[in-house]
Design a protein around this motif. Sequence first.
Motif, PDB file in Angstrom:
ATOM      1  N   ALA A 166       0.994  -1.264   0.030  1.00  0.00           N
ATOM      2  CA  ALA A 166      -0.006   0.147  -0.089  1.00  0.00           C
ATOM      3  C   ALA A 166       0.860   1.409   0.069  1.00  0.00           C
ATOM      4  O   ALA A 166       1.500   1.519   0.929  1.00  0.00           O
ATOM      5  CB  ALA A 166      -0.861  -0.152   1.345  1.00  0.00           C
ATOM      6  N   VAL A 167       0.871   1.799  -1.200  1.00  0.00           N
ATOM      7  CA  VAL A 167       1.993   3.177  -1.355  1.00  0.00           C
ATOM      8  C   VAL A 167       1.108   4.372  -1.506  1.00  0.00           C
ATOM      9  O   VAL A 167       0.353   4.433  -2.505  1.00  0.00           O
ATOM     10  CB  VAL A 167       2.819   2.786  -2.511  1.00  0.00           C
ATOM     11  CG1 VAL A 167       3.719   4.073  -2.712  1.00  0.00           C
ATOM     12  CG2 VAL A 167       3.422   1.537  -2.131  1.00  0.00           C
ATOM     13  N   ALA A 215       0.334  -0.830  -4.891  1.00  0.00           N
ATOM     14  CA  ALA A 215      -1.273  -0.385  -4.724  1.00  0.00           C
ATOM     15  C   ALA A 215      -1.477   0.972  -4.527  1.00  0.00           C
ATOM     16  O   ALA A 215      -0.869   1.329  -3.419  1.00  0.00           O
ATOM     17  CB  ALA A 215      -2.330  -1.425  -4.133  1.00  0.00           C
ATOM     18  N   HIS A 216      -2.180   1.920  -5.044  1.00  0.00           N
ATOM     19  CA  HIS A 216      -2.165   3.305  -4.582  1.00  0.00           C
ATOM     20  C   HIS A 216      -3.899   3.643  -4.783  1.00  0.00           C
ATOM     21  O   HIS A 216      -4.601   3.330  -5.614  1.00  0.00           O
ATOM     22  CB  HIS A 216      -1.325   4.168  -5.432  1.00  0.00           C
ATOM     23  CG  HIS A 216      -1.670   5.458  -5.202  1.00  0.00           C
ATOM     24  ND1 HIS A 216      -1.419   6.327  -3.942  1.00  0.00           N
ATOM     25  CD2 HIS A 216      -2.679   6.442  -5.926  1.00  0.00           C
ATOM     26  CE1 HIS A 216      -1.609   7.697  -4.055  1.00  0.00           C
ATOM     27  NE2 HIS A 216      -2.432   7.746  -5.099  1.00  0.00           N
ATOM     28  N   ALA A 232      -1.140  10.097  -7.169  1.00  0.00           N
ATOM     29  CA  ALA A 232      -1.300   8.892  -8.031  1.00  0.00           C
ATOM     30  C   ALA A 232      -0.207   8.834  -9.307  1.00  0.00           C
ATOM     31  O   ALA A 232       0.326   7.734  -9.594  1.00  0.00           O
ATOM     32  CB  ALA A 232      -2.762   8.825  -8.704  1.00  0.00           C
ATOM     33  N   ALA A 233       0.037   9.985 -10.028  1.00  0.00           N
ATOM     34  CA  ALA A 233       1.084   9.963 -10.837  1.00  0.00           C
ATOM     35  C   ALA A 233       2.424   9.788 -10.521  1.00  0.00           C
ATOM     36  O   ALA A 233       3.082   8.794 -11.159  1.00  0.00           O
ATOM     37  CB  ALA A 233       1.051  11.315 -11.645  1.00  0.00           C
ATOM     38  N   PHE A 234       2.786   9.964  -9.320  1.00  0.00           N
ATOM     39  CA  PHE A 234       4.041   9.897  -8.722  1.00  0.00           C
ATOM     40  C   PHE A 234       4.105   8.343  -8.609  1.00  0.00           C
ATOM     41  O   PHE A 234       5.352   7.679  -8.924  1.00  0.00           O
ATOM     42  CB  PHE A 234       4.289  10.677  -7.497  1.00  0.00           C
ATOM     43  CG  PHE A 234       5.360  10.421  -6.651  1.00  0.00           C
ATOM     44  CD1 PHE A 234       6.703  10.782  -6.987  1.00  0.00           C
ATOM     45  CD2 PHE A 234       5.310   9.602  -5.693  1.00  0.00           C
ATOM     46  CE1 PHE A 234       8.085  10.559  -6.369  1.00  0.00           C
ATOM     47  CE2 PHE A 234       6.778   9.094  -4.853  1.00  0.00           C
ATOM     48  CZ  PHE A 234       7.826   9.460  -5.235  1.00  0.00           C
ATOM     49  N   VAL A 235       3.061   7.604  -8.085  1.00  0.00           N
ATOM     50  CA  VAL A 235       3.280   6.217  -7.480  1.00  0.00           C
ATOM     51  C   VAL A 235       3.418   5.521  -8.740  1.00  0.00           C
ATOM     52  O   VAL A 235       3.938   4.384  -9.050  1.00  0.00           O
ATOM     53  CB  VAL A 235       1.860   5.931  -6.546  1.00  0.00           C
ATOM     54  CG1 VAL A 235       1.769   4.236  -6.369  1.00  0.00           C
ATOM     55  CG2 VAL A 235       1.959   6.690  -5.351  1.00  0.00           C
TER      56      VAL A 235
END
Length: 443
Positions: A25-26, A49-50, A64-67
């Motif tokens: 979970a990130v 998973a984000h 979200a884009a970073f992950v």
Amino acid sequence: MNLRDLIKFVETGKIFLPDENIVLAVSGGIDSVVMAHMFAGAKFRFAIAHCNFGLRGADSESDAAFVRQLAGQLHVRCFTEKFDTAAIAVNKGISIQMAARDLRYDWFDRIRKENGFDHVATAHHLDDQVETFLINLIRGTGIAGLHGIPVRNGNIIRPMMFAFRKDIEEYALHHGISYRVDLSNNENKYLRNKIRHDLVPLICTLNPEFPHGLTESIRRIREFEQVGNRILEEWRRAHLRTDGDNRSVEIASLLSAGPVETYAWGILSPFGFNETQVSNLVTCLNSEARKIFISPTHRLVKERGQLVISPLKKRAGAKPVRIGPFIHKKHITKPLPVTFERITGAENYEIPSAGNTASLNFSKLLFPLALRKWQQGDAFYPLGMKKRKKLSDFFIDQKFSLKEKEDAWLLCSGKDIVWIIGHRIDHRYRVTPATREILLVTA
């Protein structure tokens, strides 16, 4: 902190096996991003998973884009999902924080099941442990709230529970790891943030080693809780009797066990009873009065020197069951097995003495008969008596328990109760020398 610390913690604690697949979970914050980098460095098998909760506008989209970019850098799969968390919280009537938590864990578990992962890993660390302990201490959650965050809870694992936040920050700085910063974490409108930014630093001015010392104390509390739970379980096995779906324990045994409220909690909490109910029960254990307590799943009745715990269930037989006319014999199986038999030539008839039979004067019966449960206000003329008696008083005289009252069935003719099945017939429907036809009922 280094990779060897993580690997040792995982191996020693048997948190997961080397060949198992983990979904991390990130969020994009420092804790979970460092966890992902360390998993990659340790060559563990994992994906990312984000959750995008849509609560911070453009910042949520950037997270979200970073992950997704991080997953690309680490060459692992990435799962993302966006939720309208605020709307869901309103619809369910819960806080946004609670809605986000439920959405997160439900979605993680779905990913795990649908994609063959063995565990979901969150990036909780020892500072979270300290903060959670203090939150629970302030809220007064009892021992259960003081044993800290478990390293493993079902399919949820927390492999970073060997590190403090400063260790994670130093690792990120040393390895040049970039991460996202959630500015809301600096706001003190949430209790956790107040504890993190105000209370813990204040305590550390009195004792700089407070986080380490509290972490060790939490470990001891958890171990003593495990010992206590084993003792309670052994006592439960020795004193909690089972009768079908019911459980019972003698009040005298409970009173002599030790700290009564602790043992009562150990017995009753698995059945959904809360601390207030347990405390209220303990205060009335020495009284003769019957008391009833209801949990979401069970009912507890204190009577006749014992506690009886029964699962809650719908009362059977809410609608009367009709028994129409028949020629010779009739048998029903629902709501309970009952056989009806017409007997003619009653001159030499001997009334059976078995309690599960009733011999009734057939000519006085009005068909269809009815089987039903008793209701407040019901009354009949008990065999041998010429006065009307309320069933509630009859039950008291016969020392019926609450369960026996609830299990009682009535056989009725018109508005009259002709038999409390298994117990007593109505005097008006008894067999007399003038009786020419008998209805023998066997239950």
